[in-house]
Design an enzyme around this catalytic site. Structure first.
Site, short mmCIF file in Angstrom:
data_model
loop_
_atom_site.label_atom_id
_atom_site.label_comp_id
_atom_site.label_asym_id
_atom_site.label_seq_id
_atom_site.Cartn_x
_atom_site.Cartn_y
_atom_site.Cartn_z
N ASN A 66 34.66 42.81 33.57
CA ASN A 66 33.92 41.98 34.65
C ASN A 66 33.73 40.68 34.37
OD1 ASN A 66 33.48 44.18 36.46
ND2 ASN A 66 31.68 44.86 35.38
N CYS A 75 38.95 50.00 38.00
CA CYS A 75 38.96 48.68 39.07
C CYS A 75 40.15 49.32 39.96
CB CYS A 75 39.12 47.63 38.36
SG CYS A 75 39.26 46.19 39.68
N HIS A 167 29.04 54.65 40.88
CA HIS A 167 28.66 53.81 42.16
C HIS A 167 27.48 54.54 42.83
CE1 HIS A 167 32.28 51.46 42.88
NE2 HIS A 167 32.80 52.13 41.93
N ASN A 198 27.29 50.07 40.52
CA ASN A 198 28.10 49.13 41.58
C ASN A 198 27.28 50.00 42.87
OD1 ASN A 198 30.31 47.70 40.33
ND2 ASN A 198 30.77 49.99 39.90
N GLU A 216 28.81 44.44 43.18
CA GLU A 216 29.52 45.00 42.09
C GLU A 216 28.72 44.63 40.65
OE1 GLU A 216 33.52 44.57 41.13
OE2 GLU A 216 34.15 44.63 43.17
N CYS A 225 36.02 45.95 47.14
CA CYS A 225 35.75 46.95 45.80
C CYS A 225 36.48 48.29 46.38
CB CYS A 225 34.29 47.18 45.47
SG CYS A 225 34.17 48.04 44.00
N THR A 227 37.26 50.94 44.15
CA THR A 227 36.44 52.14 43.76
C THR A 227 35.12 52.29 44.67
OG1 THR A 227 35.48 51.02 41.96
CG2 THR A 227 37.54 52.31 41.17
N GLY A 228 34.68 51.30 45.24
CA GLY A 228 33.36 51.56 45.98
C GLY A 228 33.86 51.96 47.24
N1 LIG Z 1 32.51 46.03 38.80
C1 LIG Z 1 33.04 47.15 38.45
C2 LIG Z 1 34.42 47.05 38.20
C3 LIG Z 1 35.49 46.56 39.24
C4 LIG Z 1 35.48 47.33 40.46
C5 LIG Z 1 36.56 46.84 41.27
N2 LIG Z 1 36.57 45.29 41.73
C6 LIG Z 1 37.35 47.87 42.38
O1 LIG Z 1 38.06 47.30 42.92
O2 LIG Z 1 37.19 48.89 42.14
C7 LIG Z 1 32.22 48.05 37.61
O3 LIG Z 1 31.46 47.40 36.90
O4 LIG Z 1 32.27 49.52 37.42
#
Ligand SMILES: N[C@@H](CCC[C@H](N)C(=O)O)C(=O)O
Length: 282
Positions: A66, A75, A167, A198, A216, A225, A227-228
């Site tokens: 990060n 990510c 998350h 997140n 994030e 994001c 994963t978000g």
């Molecule tokens: N900030 C996240 C890692 C990055 C996530 C990302 N931008 C995505 O696209 O999934 C964390 O600290 O888990």
């Protein structure tokens, strides 16, 4: 020393990508923070390192840091840029690649329309594995959030999910006025998420279309994001509010997410864009 890098983005979530197969450098936390600075450095949300595989059944190792210099597990937008990077730079001739992250394996494929399809693996719902403090897995949990500034306690309903990284997802009636900047940091460091989290704010437009903003961990609000987006669709399905295939509109653009239910992987499809190449002294 001078290192070569490529600046890329996935829907405005931006990255400094460094090939650590042909170059060797150890970047310390303070150096990563400095490079991520948008005024004094290159500016990025995450640093992505392309490394040789550490085991025989994968093609590469993928490390993610990060903007605050902390190393993280996953990510999604970065994974799509990773695929574009290794293919465009001829580090592989495969169209479908297996990549090892610090806590799992993901599979990436560049599709004929140029977008990248990522098998993000199955979501983790067991609280201790997220990690989240709760007795048993539920679709919703109530959290008490204390604001030191206003000396008030607020109750919020969240879903807690790991997509390799933790998350927390909240529903909002209006994405434009969602309290991303106030509630985001309070939840990011909430005591029930021991590794921080997140924080996603989701407005459901209909069963196959949602709006999402994500605060994030280790960065702040980003344009997108990956994963978000996966976690939000899982949360919406667990609450019985979404279908299996959902378009997620983020501030930087749209992602297509599909999840067929528990035990199945979450599939994410979206673009990956190169911005420029450069060299920087570290
Ligand atoms: N900030 C996240 C890692 C990055 C996530 C990302 N931008 C995505 O696209 O999934 C964390 O600290 O888990």
């Amino acid at each position: 020393m001078l290192i070569k890098f490529t600046k890329m983005h996935g829907l405005g979530n931006d990255f400094m990508v460094v090939d650590m197969i042909s170059q060797h450098a150890h970047l310390r936390t303070e150096q990563i923070k400095k490079l991520s600075d948008r005024n004094f450095g290159i500016g990025f949300d995450q640093l992505l390192l392309v490394e040789p595989p550490g085991r025989p059944d994968v093609d590469f190792r993928y490390r993610i840091f990060n903007a605050d210099g902390s190393e993280v597990e996953q990510c999604g937008n970065g994974a799509r840029c990773f695929a574009r990077y290794v293919i465009d730079n001829k580090l592989t001739t495969k169209n479908r690649i297996r990549v090892e992250t610090c806590n799992g394996i993901i599979e990436l494929e560049v599709t004929p329309d140029g977008r990248v399809l990522v098998d993000m693996g199955a979501p983790i719902l067991i609280p201790a594995e997220i990690p989240f403090v709760a007795d048993s897995p539920l679709a919703e949990y109530e959290l008490s959030v204390a604001s030191k500034a206003t000396e008030t306690q607020e109750k919020v309903i969240i879903s807690a999910i790991s997509m390799g990284n933790p998350h927390c997802v909240l529903l909002t009636d209006d994405i434009k006025t969602a309290p991303v900047e106030t509630l985001g940091p309070l939840l990011e460091s909430h005591e029930r998420f021991p590794n921080k989290v997140n924080v996603g704010f989701m407005e459901i437009i209909h069963r196959r279309f949602v709006h999402l903003r994500v605060y994030e961990r280790g960065v702040g609000e980003t344009m997108a994001c990956g994963t978000g987006a996966c976690a939000a669709v899982v949360a919406g399905q667990l609450r019985g509010l979404l279908d299996s295939s959902v378009e997620v509109k983020l501030p930087g653009g749209n992602l297509q997410i599909e999840w067929l239910g528990e035990g199945h992987p979450v599939m994410m499809k979206g673009p990956a864009t190169k911005v420029f190449e450069g060299q920087v002294r570290v």
